[in-house]
Design a protein around this motif. Structure first.
Motif, PDB file in Angstrom:
ATOM      1  N   SER A 302    -103.005  54.467 -58.593  1.00  0.00           N
ATOM      2  CA  SER A 302    -101.795  54.620 -59.044  1.00  0.00           C
ATOM      3  C   SER A 302    -100.968  53.118 -58.730  1.00  0.00           C
ATOM      4  N   GLY A 303    -100.399  52.625 -59.769  1.00  0.00           N
ATOM      5  CA  GLY A 303     -99.652  51.250 -59.503  1.00  0.00           C
ATOM      6  C   GLY A 303    -100.609  50.042 -59.549  1.00  0.00           C
ATOM      7  N   SER A 304    -101.872  50.194 -59.851  1.00  0.00           N
ATOM      8  CA  SER A 304    -102.829  48.936 -59.795  1.00  0.00           C
ATOM      9  C   SER A 304    -103.119  48.772 -61.075  1.00  0.00           C
ATOM     10  N   ASN A 305    -102.575  47.520 -61.875  1.00  0.00           N
ATOM     11  CA  ASN A 305    -103.126  47.033 -63.225  1.00  0.00           C
ATOM     12  C   ASN A 305    -104.585  46.996 -63.022  1.00  0.00           C
ATOM     13  N   ARG A 306    -105.078  46.313 -62.184  1.00  0.00           N
ATOM     14  CA  ARG A 306    -106.650  46.078 -62.364  1.00  0.00           C
ATOM     15  C   ARG A 306    -107.361  47.614 -62.189  1.00  0.00           C
ATOM     16  N   GLY A 307    -106.516  48.401 -61.663  1.00  0.00           N
ATOM     17  CA  GLY A 307    -107.479  49.673 -61.337  1.00  0.00           C
ATOM     18  C   GLY A 307    -107.023  50.534 -62.904  1.00  0.00           C
ATOM     19  N   ALA A 308    -106.082  50.347 -63.660  1.00  0.00           N
ATOM     20  CA  ALA A 308    -105.867  50.852 -64.860  1.00  0.00           C
ATOM     21  C   ALA A 308    -106.769  50.184 -65.873  1.00  0.00           C
ATOM     22  N   LEU A 309    -106.953  48.920 -65.789  1.00  0.00           N
ATOM     23  CA  LEU A 309    -108.153  48.380 -66.586  1.00  0.00           C
ATOM     24  C   LEU A 309    -109.524  48.993 -66.183  1.00  0.00           C
ATOM     25  N   PHE A 310    -109.898  49.233 -65.093  1.00  0.00           N
ATOM     26  CA  PHE A 310    -111.150  49.570 -64.883  1.00  0.00           C
ATOM     27  C   PHE A 310    -111.177  51.221 -65.194  1.00  0.00           C
ATOM     28  N   GLY A 311    -110.185  51.881 -64.975  1.00  0.00           N
ATOM     29  CA  GLY A 311    -110.295  53.232 -65.293  1.00  0.00           C
ATOM     30  C   GLY A 311    -110.308  53.530 -66.484  1.00  0.00           C
ATOM     31  N   GLY A 312    -109.818  52.539 -67.535  1.00  0.00           N
ATOM     32  CA  GLY A 312    -109.911  52.842 -69.067  1.00  0.00           C
ATOM     33  C   GLY A 312    -111.286  52.342 -69.506  1.00  0.00           C
ATOM     34  N   VAL A 313    -112.070  51.544 -68.761  1.00  0.00           N
ATOM     35  CA  VAL A 313    -113.338  51.193 -69.271  1.00  0.00           C
ATOM     36  C   VAL A 313    -114.134  52.239 -68.651  1.00  0.00           C
ATOM     37  N   VAL A 314    -114.153  52.880 -67.327  1.00  0.00           N
ATOM     38  CA  VAL A 314    -115.124  54.081 -67.127  1.00  0.00           C
ATOM     39  C   VAL A 314    -114.695  55.351 -67.979  1.00  0.00           C
ATOM     40  N   ILE A 315    -113.716  55.793 -68.569  1.00  0.00           N
ATOM     41  CA  ILE A 315    -113.273  56.600 -69.430  1.00  0.00           C
ATOM     42  C   ILE A 315    -114.151  56.366 -70.626  1.00  0.00           C
ATOM     43  N   VAL A 316    -113.954  55.211 -71.398  1.00  0.00           N
ATOM     44  CA  VAL A 316    -114.822  55.096 -72.426  1.00  0.00           C
ATOM     45  C   VAL A 316    -116.602  55.162 -72.150  1.00  0.00           C
ATOM     46  N   THR A 317    -116.785  54.797 -71.068  1.00  0.00           N
ATOM     47  CA  THR A 317    -118.411  54.642 -70.671  1.00  0.00           C
ATOM     48  C   THR A 317    -118.504  56.258 -70.815  1.00  0.00           C
ATOM     49  N   ILE A 318    -117.877  57.034 -69.952  1.00  0.00           N
ATOM     50  CA  ILE A 318    -118.342  58.289 -70.058  1.00  0.00           C
ATOM     51  C   ILE A 318    -118.161  59.160 -71.389  1.00  0.00           C
ATOM     52  N   ARG A 319    -117.176  58.719 -72.276  1.00  0.00           N
ATOM     53  CA  ARG A 319    -116.905  59.435 -73.357  1.00  0.00           C
ATOM     54  C   ARG A 319    -117.914  59.167 -74.410  1.00  0.00           C
TER      55      ARG A 319
END
Length: 393
Positions: A302-319
């Motif tokens: 939370s609060g990390s721009n790099r983390g938000a980018l990484f989290g979005g990629v992980v969600i698409v990978t799982i989905r």
């Protein structure tokens, strides 16, 4: 340490989680690259995945600007995403019941204006209240927008959705004819497994460049804002709003700015999705979109721009990765594994990395403060001594 100035020192300065993220990302990209060369993965589909990853990154950036920066609990991510998608679709789609036929840039402008107005309308009565009231109001907003899209056929075409949405670059010089003008290519790295690069691939490459431009621009804006005095006020509001108010800050105004900024980025994700998918429907406003965005932000930090980018990629990978399980003989239906895996990810992060994989602390340091900036000069005398010296003179 800047990667461009001194790559070796920049890599040496990486923390263990950053090394882990870098290693996993590189290994995953190599896997996808090998899959494309061997014909196991279509290049066009790969670029489609890049587009989805960029879209979820934009949603995560928007939510991060609200929750990660300011502590605003927004459960209406899907609503602003839908406003962006329907805003541009109603202006550009050939099947639009109210307009249609406009340039996609007009659709982009209309979508952002509508998202801006809606953010103001929901923010004015709720941002003066505590976080739980905003959560309830935003949850209600998401459902209201979904029901309007579903039932107001004269405005949104109802459950049939909107078709005939043009690509974003239709009507642009050069770029509008680029996919058709490019020659078809046939690559055969592995005998018997040719790879074709034809018109759909070049069209998908334009979509990829578009989402990279959108996500890159949003990242740079948020990165600059996060380190600025404005960002420091937002972090103070999230930590202790009463303290920020006691310091003379208009916390209501700052929260409104953060809420509007995040909502516009979410609407931008919807605009891109409409021109990527060329169709939008009420199902695209499903609450699961909000859930995915929250998981991405929590996972990355939370609060990390790099983390938000990484989290979005992980969600698409799982989905999208779970779709390939249909080709594997399993004793259970692989479709529900998508939410199961995301649940496992949430539990693991909360257990072992409650601050997220890439917490924001390192993003808050200006490179000039540690890269060649030296250390601040220490005064020869204290404030009292200087005042005393001035008085004697």
């Amino acid at each position: 340490m800047s990667l461009l100035d001194d790559p070796k020192a920049a890599f040496a300065d990486l923390t263990r989680p950053e090394w882990w993220v870098l290693g996993v990302s590189v290994a995953f990209l190599l896997f996808l690259f090998v899959a494309m060369l061997t014909g196991g993965l279509s290049p066009t589909y790969f670029l489609f995945l890049v587009g989805l990853a960029g879209m979820y990154a934009l949603l995560s950036f928007g939510l991060n600007a609200q929750w990660g920066f300011t502590g605003l609990i927004n459960f209406s991510v899907a609503a602003f995403f839908g406003i962006g998608a329907y805003g541009t679709a109603l202006m550009t789609a050939s099947g639009s019941p109210i307009a249609g036929g406009f340039n996609p840039l007009v659709g982009l402008a209309v979508a952002l204006v509508v998202a801006f107005v809606l953010a103001l309308l929901i923010g004015i009565p709720t941002l003066r209240l505590r976080a739980d009231y905003l959560a309830i109001a935003s949850l209600g907003l998401a459902e209201v927008v979904r029901l309007i899209v579903l039932n107001e056929r004269w405005l949104t075409n109802g459950s049939a959705g909107l078709r005939g949405i043009p690509g974003f670059f239709v009507g642009w010089p050069v770029l509008s004819t680029f996919p058709e003008a490019m020659p078809g290519l046939r690559l055969e790295v592995v005998p018997g497994s040719p790879v074709f690069l034809e018109t759909p691939f070049w069209q998908a490459s334009l979509n990829g460049l578009l989402v990279v431009a959108f996500a890159g621009g949003a990242y740079l804006v948020l990165r600059r804002a996060h380190r600025s005095p404005w960002g420091r006020v937002l972090r103070t509001i999230r930590s202790d709003e009463d303290l920020a108010r006691a310091l003379g800050k208009n916390t209501y105004s700052f929260k409104m700015q953060s809420f509007v900024l995040g909502s516009l980025i979410m609407a931008l994700a919807g605009v891109f999705y409409a021109h990527l998918n060329l169709y939008v429907g009420p199902g695209d406003l499903d609450p699961i979109t909000t859930f995915y965005a929250w998981v991405a932000v929590i996972l990355g930090g939370s609060g990390s721009n790099r983390g938000a980018l990484f989290g979005g990629v992980v969600i698409v990978t799982i989905r999208e990765g779970t779709r390939f399980l249909n080709d594997v003989a399993l004793p259970i239906d692989p479709a529900p594994l998508r939410l199961l895996l995301i649940g496992v990810v949430i539990v693991a992060v909360m257990r072992y990395r409650p601050q997220g994989v890439l917490p924001p602390q390192r993003e808050l340091i200006w490179p000039s403060a540690v890269d060649g900036g030296g250390t601040p000069e220490t005064p020869d005398s204290g404030v009292r001594e200087r005042k005393g010296g001035g008085g004697d003179e």
